[in-house]
Design a protein around this motif. Structure first.
Motif, PDB file in Angstrom:
ATOM      1  N   LEU A 189       0.804  -1.318   0.185  1.00 22.36           N
ATOM      2  CA  LEU A 189      -0.026   0.112  -0.006  1.00 22.36           C
ATOM      3  C   LEU A 189       0.924   1.338  -0.176  1.00 22.36           C
TER       4      LEU A 189
ATOM      5  N   LEU B 291      -4.439   9.911   0.938  1.00 21.27           N
ATOM      6  CA  LEU B 291      -4.598   9.026  -0.405  1.00 21.27           C
ATOM      7  C   LEU B 291      -3.980   7.640   0.393  1.00 21.27           C
TER       8      LEU B 291
ATOM      9  N   SER C 199      -3.610   3.873  -1.695  1.00 22.55           N
ATOM     10  CA  SER C 199      -3.577   3.094  -3.016  1.00 22.55           C
ATOM     11  C   SER C 199      -2.685   2.024  -3.027  1.00 22.55           C
ATOM     12  N   ARG C 200      -3.055   0.886  -4.091  1.00 18.72           N
ATOM     13  CA  ARG C 200      -2.135  -0.223  -4.171  1.00 18.72           C
ATOM     14  C   ARG C 200      -0.623   0.584  -4.650  1.00 18.72           C
TER      15      ARG C 200
ATOM     16  N   ASP D 242      -0.256   0.245  -8.593  1.00 19.84           N
ATOM     17  CA  ASP D 242      -1.174   0.671  -9.691  1.00 19.84           C
ATOM     18  C   ASP D 242      -0.763   1.853 -10.144  1.00 19.84           C
TER      19      ASP D 242
ATOM     20  N   GLY E 223      -3.858   4.066 -11.065  1.00 20.84           N
ATOM     21  CA  GLY E 223      -4.746   4.340 -10.321  1.00 20.84           C
ATOM     22  C   GLY E 223      -4.765   5.947  -9.902  1.00 20.84           C
ATOM     23  N   LEU E 224      -3.767   6.498  -9.678  1.00 17.47           N
ATOM     24  CA  LEU E 224      -3.757   7.959  -9.225  1.00 17.47           C
ATOM     25  C   LEU E 224      -4.279   8.903 -10.214  1.00 17.47           C
TER      26      LEU E 224
ATOM     27  N   LEU F 161      -8.086   8.487 -10.360  1.00 16.07           N
ATOM     28  CA  LEU F 161      -8.490   9.139  -9.400  1.00 16.07           C
ATOM     29  C   LEU F 161      -8.567  10.704  -9.622  1.00 16.07           C
TER      30      LEU F 161
END
Length: 117
Positions: free
Chosen positions: A92, A102, A104-105, A108, A111-112, A115
């Protein structure tokens, strides 16, 4: 101009096209040079890159600010002031600032971007 620096007016700067320095300057100049170098460069373009460059504990956890890790592996915590405690999690990213958090994985990459969009 101030002390040899040229400062753009906020309106002009805001109107500038958002493109990389490569396209905006380097491809248009005849006065640039390239020198080979090996210095372990990373452009630190992601939180995963920050983790890769950080000192880690035996379980692969990195922290910048107050963090506690219990039964957690390969996590990256950055916090302004609040203590961040992670328990029983893997891979994480946690970034805690005064006005937002924040989670997040770790791997990823998109992902950001999703987002923020």
């Amino acid at each position: 101009r101030d002390l040899g620096f040229v400062t753009l007016e906020p309106e002009a700067f805001g109107a500038a096209k958002a493109i990389s320095i490569d396209y905006a300057v380097m491809e248009k100049t005849t006065r640039a040079a390239v020198v080979p170098v090996s210095c372990g460069w990373s452009d630190v373009g992601s939180w995963h890159a920050v983790w890769e460059l950080s000192d880690k504990d035996a379980q692969g956890n990195a922290s910048h600010g107050s963090a506690v890790f219990e039964d957690s592996r390969n996590c990256n915590v950055t916090t302004d002031s609040a203590l961040v405690a992670l328990e029983g999690v893997d891979d994480l990213i946690v970034v805690a600032t005064a006005d937002a958090v924040l989670v997040s994985r770790q791997k990823d990459a998109n992902g950001l971007k999703r987002l923020v969009t």
